[in-house]
Design a protein around this motif. Structure first.
Motif, PDB file in Angstrom:
ATOM      1  N   SER A  39      50.446  27.251  20.424  1.00 22.47           N
ATOM      2  CA  SER A  39      51.308  27.829  21.458  1.00 22.47           C
ATOM      3  C   SER A  39      52.201  28.864  20.803  1.00 22.47           C
ATOM      4  O   SER A  39      52.828  28.586  19.785  1.00 22.47           O
ATOM      5  N   ILE A  40      52.236  30.046  21.398  1.00 22.62           N
ATOM      6  CA  ILE A  40      53.001  31.160  20.833  1.00 22.62           C
ATOM      7  C   ILE A  40      53.949  31.713  21.887  1.00 22.62           C
ATOM      8  O   ILE A  40      53.566  31.904  23.040  1.00 22.62           O
ATOM      9  N   TRP A  41      55.177  31.969  21.463  1.00 24.41           N
ATOM     10  CA  TRP A  41      56.186  32.646  22.280  1.00 24.41           C
ATOM     11  C   TRP A  41      56.366  34.034  21.692  1.00 24.41           C
ATOM     12  O   TRP A  41      56.749  34.173  20.531  1.00 24.41           O
ATOM     13  N   PHE A  42      56.105  35.045  22.501  1.00 21.03           N
ATOM     14  CA  PHE A  42      56.219  36.421  22.043  1.00 21.03           C
ATOM     15  C   PHE A  42      57.610  36.967  22.337  1.00 21.03           C
ATOM     16  O   PHE A  42      58.261  36.569  23.307  1.00 21.03           O
ATOM     17  N   VAL A  43      58.064  37.885  21.511  1.00 19.41           N
ATOM     18  CA  VAL A  43      59.389  38.490  21.669  1.00 19.41           C
ATOM     19  C   VAL A  43      59.466  39.230  23.002  1.00 19.41           C
ATOM     20  O   VAL A  43      60.417  39.049  23.761  1.00 19.41           O
ATOM     21  N   GLU A  44      58.475  40.042  23.313  1.00 25.58           N
ATOM     22  CA  GLU A  44      58.508  40.879  24.512  1.00 25.58           C
ATOM     23  C   GLU A  44      58.144  40.116  25.787  1.00 25.58           C
ATOM     24  O   GLU A  44      58.812  40.240  26.796  1.00 25.58           O
ATOM     25  N   SER A  45      57.052  39.346  25.752  1.00 30.51           N
ATOM     26  CA  SER A  45      56.514  38.762  26.987  1.00 30.51           C
ATOM     27  C   SER A  45      56.806  37.283  27.164  1.00 30.51           C
ATOM     28  O   SER A  45      56.407  36.695  28.166  1.00 30.51           O
ATOM     29  N   GLY A  46      57.493  36.677  26.214  1.00 32.10           N
ATOM     30  CA  GLY A  46      57.836  35.263  26.345  1.00 32.10           C
ATOM     31  C   GLY A  46      56.661  34.358  26.060  1.00 32.10           C
ATOM     32  O   GLY A  46      55.840  34.614  25.220  1.00 32.10           O
ATOM     33  N   GLY A  47      56.589  33.295  26.815  1.00 38.48           N
ATOM     34  CA  GLY A  47      55.531  32.315  26.611  1.00 38.48           C
ATOM     35  C   GLY A  47      56.008  30.973  27.103  1.00 38.48           C
ATOM     36  O   GLY A  47      57.005  30.898  27.830  1.00 38.48           O
ATOM     37  N   PRO A  48      55.348  29.923  26.769  1.00 36.96           N
ATOM     38  CA  PRO A  48      54.297  29.887  25.751  1.00 36.96           C
ATOM     39  C   PRO A  48      52.953  30.374  26.276  1.00 36.96           C
ATOM     40  O   PRO A  48      52.633  30.214  27.444  1.00 36.96           O
ATOM     41  N   TYR A  49      52.196  30.950  25.372  1.00 35.52           N
ATOM     42  CA  TYR A  49      50.801  31.267  25.598  1.00 35.52           C
ATOM     43  C   TYR A  49      50.014  30.336  24.685  1.00 35.52           C
ATOM     44  O   TYR A  49      50.280  30.266  23.482  1.00 35.52           O
ATOM     45  N   ASP A  50      49.073  29.617  25.259  1.00 33.84           N
ATOM     46  CA  ASP A  50      48.305  28.626  24.513  1.00 33.84           C
ATOM     47  C   ASP A  50      46.942  29.186  24.128  1.00 33.84           C
ATOM     48  O   ASP A  50      46.258  29.810  24.943  1.00 33.84           O
ATOM     49  N   TYR A  51      46.549  28.914  22.887  1.00 35.92           N
ATOM     50  CA  TYR A  51      45.248  29.306  22.349  1.00 35.92           C
ATOM     51  C   TYR A  51      44.552  28.025  21.931  1.00 35.92           C
ATOM     52  O   TYR A  51      45.109  27.212  21.191  1.00 35.92           O
ATOM     53  N   TYR A  52      43.310  27.835  22.409  1.00 40.94           N
ATOM     54  CA  TYR A  52      42.614  26.558  22.281  1.00 40.94           C
ATOM     55  C   TYR A  52      41.517  26.616  21.217  1.00 40.94           C
ATOM     56  O   TYR A  52      40.856  27.634  21.041  1.00 40.94           O
ATOM     57  N   ASN A  75      43.407  37.783  13.697  1.00 38.61           N
ATOM     58  CA  ASN A  75      42.778  36.475  13.532  1.00 38.61           C
ATOM     59  C   ASN A  75      42.836  35.550  14.745  1.00 38.61           C
ATOM     60  O   ASN A  75      42.147  34.527  14.752  1.00 38.61           O
ATOM     61  N   ILE A  76      43.642  35.876  15.745  1.00 39.49           N
ATOM     62  CA  ILE A  76      43.807  34.964  16.887  1.00 39.49           C
ATOM     63  C   ILE A  76      43.491  35.654  18.207  1.00 39.49           C
ATOM     64  O   ILE A  76      42.680  35.149  18.998  1.00 39.49           O
ATOM     65  N   ARG A  77      44.106  36.769  18.458  1.00 41.51           N
ATOM     66  CA  ARG A  77      43.927  37.493  19.720  1.00 41.51           C
ATOM     67  C   ARG A  77      42.446  37.789  19.958  1.00 41.51           C
ATOM     68  O   ARG A  77      41.745  38.261  19.074  1.00 41.51           O
ATOM     69  N   ASP A  78      41.982  37.486  21.140  1.00 40.29           N
ATOM     70  CA  ASP A  78      40.595  37.711  21.563  1.00 40.29           C
ATOM     71  C   ASP A  78      39.564  36.898  20.784  1.00 40.29           C
ATOM     72  O   ASP A  78      38.370  37.141  20.928  1.00 40.29           O
ATOM     73  N   ARG A  79      39.999  35.943  19.973  1.00 37.02           N
ATOM     74  CA  ARG A  79      39.052  35.093  19.242  1.00 37.02           C
ATOM     75  C   ARG A  79      39.047  33.659  19.773  1.00 37.02           C
ATOM     76  O   ARG A  79      38.101  32.922  19.496  1.00 37.02           O
ATOM     77  N   TYR A  80      40.090  33.281  20.481  1.00 39.26           N
ATOM     78  CA  TYR A  80      40.206  31.928  21.009  1.00 39.26           C
ATOM     79  C   TYR A  80      40.516  31.990  22.499  1.00 39.26           C
ATOM     80  O   TYR A  80      41.248  32.869  22.951  1.00 39.26           O
ATOM     81  N   ARG A  81      39.965  31.036  23.228  1.00 39.14           N
ATOM     82  CA  ARG A  81      40.243  30.921  24.660  1.00 39.14           C
ATOM     83  C   ARG A  81      41.730  30.690  24.827  1.00 39.14           C
ATOM     84  O   ARG A  81      42.346  29.987  24.035  1.00 39.14           O
ATOM     85  N   SER A  82      42.317  31.284  25.854  1.00 38.46           N
ATOM     86  CA  SER A  82      43.774  31.141  26.045  1.00 38.46           C
ATOM     87  C   SER A  82      44.125  31.144  27.516  1.00 38.46           C
ATOM     88  O   SER A  82      43.292  31.441  28.372  1.00 38.46           O
ATOM     89  N   ASN A  83      45.390  30.841  27.785  1.00 31.21           N
ATOM     90  CA  ASN A  83      45.918  30.907  29.156  1.00 31.21           C
ATOM     91  C   ASN A  83      46.627  32.226  29.383  1.00 31.21           C
ATOM     92  O   ASN A  83      47.312  32.395  30.367  1.00 31.21           O
TER      93      ASN A  83
END
Length: 84
Positions: A39-52, A75-83
């Protein structure tokens, strides 16, 4: 259920035990090894965004990266399914 927190020298841990990254892109990250959910919280867009399905090593790579934003993009973006 096992939760990991980062141990980057330049990271801090919030009151909830989650790492707060010193990054212009990522504020904090949480990893659940049981479900392999990052789960990642971004500075600009908040979150959490989950990567599975994220392996432990990828989470630790994010926490220990010189640039968390670059590591995320490479290494993460577009490589793992997410919400996201």
């Amino acid at each position: 259920m096992d939760y990991f927190s980062g141990n980057r020298l330049d990271s801090a841990v919030g009151d909830d035990g989650m790492p707060i990254l010193r990054s212009s892109a990522i504020h904090r990250a949480e990893y659940n090894s049981g479900s392999r959910t990052l789960s990642i919280w971004f500075v600009e867009s908040g979150g959490p965004y989950d990567y599975y399905g994220v392996p432990d090593a990828v989470y630790h790579g994010l926490i220990n990266a010189r640039s968390a934003g670059t590591y995320f993009n490479d290494n993460i973006r577009d490589r793992y399914r997410s919400n996201r």
